[in-house]
Design a protein around this motif. Structure first.
Motif, PDB file in Angstrom:
ATOM      1  N   LYS A 240     -13.587   4.945   9.803  1.00 49.90           N
ATOM      2  CA  LYS A 240     -12.405   4.386   9.146  1.00 49.90           C
ATOM      3  C   LYS A 240     -12.636   2.918   8.765  1.00 49.90           C
ATOM      4  CE  LYS A 240      -9.057   7.445  11.396  1.00 49.90           C
ATOM      5  NZ  LYS A 240      -8.665   8.137  10.161  1.00 49.90           N
TER       6      LYS A 240
ATOM      7  N   ASP B  65      -5.230   0.877  -2.123  1.00 50.09           N
ATOM      8  CA  ASP B  65      -5.634   2.098  -1.411  1.00 50.09           C
ATOM      9  C   ASP B  65      -7.028   1.959  -0.765  1.00 50.09           C
ATOM     10  OD1 ASP B  65      -3.275   3.134  -2.463  1.00 50.09           O
ATOM     11  OD2 ASP B  65      -4.293   3.986  -4.193  1.00 50.09           O
TER      12      ASP B  65
ATOM     13  N   ASP C 280      -8.033   2.318   5.803  1.00 43.39           N
ATOM     14  CA  ASP C 280      -7.462   3.386   6.627  1.00 43.39           C
ATOM     15  C   ASP C 280      -6.479   2.816   7.642  1.00 43.39           C
ATOM     16  OD1 ASP C 280      -9.091   5.854   5.851  1.00 43.39           O
ATOM     17  OD2 ASP C 280     -10.672   4.407   6.309  1.00 43.39           O
TER      18      ASP C 280
ATOM     19  N   LEU D  69      -3.275  -0.132   1.744  1.00 42.48           N
ATOM     20  CA  LEU D  69      -3.556   1.030   2.583  1.00 42.48           C
ATOM     21  C   LEU D  69      -3.767   2.289   1.737  1.00 42.48           C
ATOM     22  CD1 LEU D  69      -1.001   0.743   5.544  1.00 42.48           C
ATOM     23  CD2 LEU D  69      -3.491   0.479   5.684  1.00 42.48           C
ATOM     24  N   LYS D  70      -4.654   3.146   2.199  1.00 44.52           N
ATOM     25  CA  LYS D  70      -4.778   4.467   1.597  1.00 44.52           C
ATOM     26  C   LYS D  70      -3.540   5.292   1.931  1.00 44.52           C
ATOM     27  CE  LYS D  70      -9.809   4.617   2.345  1.00 44.52           C
ATOM     28  NZ  LYS D  70     -10.896   5.294   3.084  1.00 44.52           N
TER      29      LYS D  70
ATOM     30  N   GLY E  26      -2.653   5.941   5.462  1.00 42.41           N
ATOM     31  CA  GLY E  26      -3.170   4.811   6.228  1.00 42.41           C
ATOM     32  C   GLY E  26      -2.100   4.219   7.134  1.00 42.41           C
TER      33      GLY E  26
ATOM     34  N   GLU F  26       3.201   4.415   8.617  1.00 39.64           N
ATOM     35  CA  GLU F  26       2.210   5.139   7.816  1.00 39.64           C
ATOM     36  C   GLU F  26       2.580   5.076   6.342  1.00 39.64           C
ATOM     37  OE1 GLU F  26       1.296   9.801   7.088  1.00 39.64           O
ATOM     38  OE2 GLU F  26       1.194   9.133   9.174  1.00 39.64           O
TER      39      GLU F  26
END
Length: 252
Positions: free
Chosen positions: A51, A112, A115, A133-134, A137, A250
């Motif tokens: 990650k 993005d 992780d 963040l992805k 993530g 998240e």
């Protein structure tokens, strides 16, 4: 009580060199009440070598290195100029990339990309974290709340000199997370006590946390420090009320 000697001792602590985010100088002279959660354990339960990890406001990288992060997949941000150079010296050999950041709303990373982003006691913009963040993530943070040290700061310096936002709390960040469209995974909030066993240790601490003790100095606050010394001699310690909260969210 030798006031002249006490002032000399406290002025020495006031001027003691401080680098990174290392409080080892007063390790055995203060004690923090344990939180009902273990931030390090929480973070370690999520990170994996594959990650891509971001540590925001890494200080001197002390906490990050304790996690044994994967080389080549770990990044840090830092805004304090002396720490930026320290991080480059200490973290680069571990394959960790250091990025200076001076605006929370403009992080030097692609969309993005990460992780996991972790943040321990550093300011942030949740919308910008959501951007980098992805999907899926995680953002894992432990924060210092707005009530931290507020009463002892008032005692030393007058009516609420603390320049932090008194409304910094779990409810506020939860609302921001909902507005950002992030999924809330876990939360917590607590008001632990910290005990100081000599006033010099407190002087060292207060001088560093300048945003909570603006304008603090031994000279300015000497009479109040003497009151704290008297209290310490009677009960063996002085204490301050702190404020902590944590959040895991998240990206959807």
């Amino acid at each position: 009580m030798n006031l002249k000697k006490l002032k000399e001792i406290w002025k020495y602590e006031e001027q003691y060199s401080f680098k990174g985010w290392d409080f080892s100088h007063i390790n055995n002279r203060m004690e923090e009440e344990a939180l009902p959660w273990d931030y390090k354990k929480i973070v370690k339960s999520y990170i994996r070598d594959e990650k891509i990890l971001l540590d925001m406001g890494t200080g001197g990288g002390e906490f990050l290195l304790s996690l044994n992060p994967a080389p080549g997949k770990t990044y840090v941000t830092e805004s304090y100029l002396p720490n930026i150079e320290l991080c480059k010296e200490i973290l680069t050999p571990y394959g960790i990339e250091v990025r200076p950041v001076f605006d929370d709303s403009h992080l030097p990373f692609d969309d993005d990309y990460f992780d996991i982003a972790i943040n321990r006691h550093e300011s942030f913009c949740l919308w910008e974290i959501n951007r980098i963040l992805k999907p899926g993530g995680l953002f894992i943070t432990q924060q210092v709340g707005g009530m931290n040290n507020r009463e002892i700061s008032k005692f030393l310096l007058g009516e609420y000199p603390n320049i932090t936002d008194i409304d910094l709390n779990l409810d506020k960040i939860l609302q921001e997370a909902k507005n950002t469209g992030m999924k809330i995974i876990d939360t917590g909030e607590y008001f632990p006590k910290t005990y100081f066993y000599d006033i010099g240790a407190f002087v060292f601490y207060a001088k560093i946390i300048e945003w909570e003790f603006p304008g603090f100095s031994v000279e300015r606050c000497f009479d109040k420090l003497i009151e704290l010394q008297d209290k310490l001699e009677k009960q063996g310690h002085i204490e301050t009320l702190e404020h902590r909260y944590f959040l895991i969210v998240e990206k959807q």
